[in-house]
Design an enzyme around this catalytic site. Structure first.
Site, mmCIF file in Angstrom:
data_model
loop_
_atom_site.group_PDB
_atom_site.id
_atom_site.type_symbol
_atom_site.label_atom_id
_atom_site.label_comp_id
_atom_site.label_asym_id
_atom_site.label_seq_id
_atom_site.Cartn_x
_atom_site.Cartn_y
_atom_site.Cartn_z
ATOM 1 N N CYS A 208 0.854 -1.196 0.000
ATOM 2 C CA CYS A 208 0.000 0.000 0.000
ATOM 3 C C CYS A 208 0.891 1.249 0.000
ATOM 4 O O CYS A 208 1.689 1.423 0.922
ATOM 5 C CB CYS A 208 -0.886 -0.035 1.253
ATOM 6 S SG CYS A 208 -1.900 1.427 1.463
ATOM 7 N N HIS A 209 0.779 2.060 -1.031
ATOM 8 C CA HIS A 209 1.563 3.301 -1.030
ATOM 9 C C HIS A 209 0.935 4.445 -1.808
ATOM 10 O O HIS A 209 1.470 5.552 -1.804
ATOM 11 C CB HIS A 209 2.967 3.051 -1.588
ATOM 12 C CG HIS A 209 2.991 2.904 -3.089
ATOM 13 N ND1 HIS A 209 2.465 1.832 -3.733
ATOM 14 C CD2 HIS A 209 3.440 3.730 -4.062
ATOM 15 C CE1 HIS A 209 2.604 1.981 -5.043
ATOM 16 N NE2 HIS A 209 3.193 3.127 -5.273
ATOM 17 N N ARG A 210 -0.195 4.214 -2.501
ATOM 18 C CA ARG A 210 -0.796 5.294 -3.306
ATOM 19 C C ARG A 210 -1.269 6.418 -2.412
ATOM 20 O O ARG A 210 -1.889 6.174 -1.365
ATOM 21 C CB ARG A 210 -2.024 4.790 -4.077
ATOM 22 C CG ARG A 210 -1.753 3.918 -5.243
ATOM 23 C CD ARG A 210 -1.957 4.630 -6.576
ATOM 24 N NE ARG A 210 -0.689 5.087 -7.091
ATOM 25 C CZ ARG A 210 0.266 4.291 -7.593
ATOM 26 N NH1 ARG A 210 0.075 3.007 -7.686
ATOM 27 N NH2 ARG A 210 1.394 4.804 -8.013
#
Ligand code: UDP
Length: 361
Positions: A208-210
């Protein structure tokens, strides 16, 4: 006579894509294409940058601009100024840019203003969500590129719809080249399954990084709650992006990591080995969605839209947004679903890098 190409990279996915192209430059275009790599510095942690240059055999950058952090505008502005200086000194025949980061846009803009033609790898992708920084970078970079290398037919159509017809080529996806090259190497060389005491197909892999997820405490909290709930059924490996790690701390959400197998960002071979051995993958990453598809591993994408619509249409990927209950419910469903129709091969033949360079040369 050789042509000179300045390649602009700055972020993890760009190192991986550039690796595929640089290898073909070295193997098939020695003496014909002279490549100078510029690293903007956008990703600078050793495990987000250096490790990829070493492991993927990417030539040492000719320039490291060491520009990272700050607001998007400030970062892009500083890159624009620094890249312009490099281009004035190097006077390349082409500037090669990848994907959709601030480094992509800064490279495109600096080159176009100096009348140096720009070649964009991964052109034409659209999420149709203008709140995404990546969408702004893509649209603007495509508009000022001379050669637009699309990974899919969908991307070609997206450009047509914007009136961009000249210089557009469906070269296939360089990430597919990369997947074919590293698939077996990763399985043979990585010891990550043993290191983390995981059984093949007995765990889930999550990333998860957006910004749309990490910059919203509500969405990030929902995602982490879902991962914690899934972790009560099977181990969930969560290689943590540095930005996500920082924001989890800032929002006071660290307690939700307790049940997960949290790791530092992984080197590429370990990541690819985990992807292939995972029971299923949960992600908001563009690259990881496709890698799941290439390796035939069911994927849930924790976003409201995707640029890689083929993975969804062919049954390998499902958009689940960022609600905790929707994510948990979808895990049960995807496990009983059909595997993706990989035979459709919407991402080319694994020769994208070669096609791109044959156009440039
Ligand atoms: N990746 C990696 N280590 C990790 C997480 C991802 O090597 O800990 C790789 C992944 O396999 C994929 C690429 O990084 O090839 C995707 O990059 P990222 O998710 O940062 O960006 P995106 O693809 O969303 O632009």
């Amino acid at each position: 006579m050789s042509i000179k190409v300045v390649t602009i990279v700055g972020a993890r996915p760009q190192f991986i894509k550039a690796a595929a192209v640089s290898r073909v430059v070295r193997d098939d275009y020695a003496g014909k294409i002279d490549e100078v790599i510029v690293h903007t510095g956008q990703h600078y942690d050793a495990n987000m940058s250096r490790v990829f240059f070493e492991e993927l055999d990417i030539p040492e950058p000719g320039y490291n601009l060491e520009i990272s952090g700050g607001q998007h505008g400030a970062m892009t502005g500083r890159m624009l100024e620094a890249v312009e200086k490099v281009l004035l000194a190097e006077k390349p025949d082409w500037v090669l840019i990848y994907g959709d980061t601030n480094s992509t846009l800064a490279g495109a803009l600096a080159a176009a203003k100096l009348h140096i033609p720009v070649a964009h790898v991964e052109a034409g992708l659209r999420s149709f969500n203008m709140r995404m920084p990546e969408e702004i970078n893509r649209i603007l970079s495509d508009r000022i590129s001379t050669l637009l290398f699309c990974p899919t037919e969908t991307a070609v159509r997206n450009l047509q719809a914007e009136g961009i017809l000249k210089g557009v080529h469906n070269a296939g996806d360089v990430m597919y080249d990369v997947a074919l090259f590293y698939r077996d190497r990763a399985r043979q060389q990585s010891s990550i399954l043993g290191d983390l005491k995981l059984e093949s197909h007995g765990f889930a892999l999550a990333t998860c990084h957006r910004a749309e997820n990490t910059d919203d405490p509500q969405r990030l909290g929902q995602i982490l709650s879902a991962l914690a709930e899934i972790a009560s059924q099977c181990p969930v490996v969560f290689p943590l992006h540095p930005r996500t790690r920082k924001l989890i701390g800032d929002y006071g959400l660290s307690r939700l990591l307790g049940k997960l197998v949290v790791t530092e960002p992984l080197n590429f071979l370990d990541m690819v080995a985990l992807e292939q051995a995972a029971h299923f993958i949960l992600t908001d990453s563009g690259g990881v969605q496709k890698e799941a598809f290439f390796y035939g591993v069911p994927c849930l994408t924790m976003r409201d839209e995707t640029e890689w619509v083929e993975t969804v249409e062919l049954g390998g990927n499902r958009l689940v947004g960022a609600s905790s209950s929707a994510i948990v419910d979808a895990v049960a469903e995807i496990m009983s679903g059909q595997p993706a129709d990989a035979a459709a091969s919407p991402y080319g033949t694994g020769k994208a890098a070669f096609k791109i360079l044959s156009h440039l040369a």
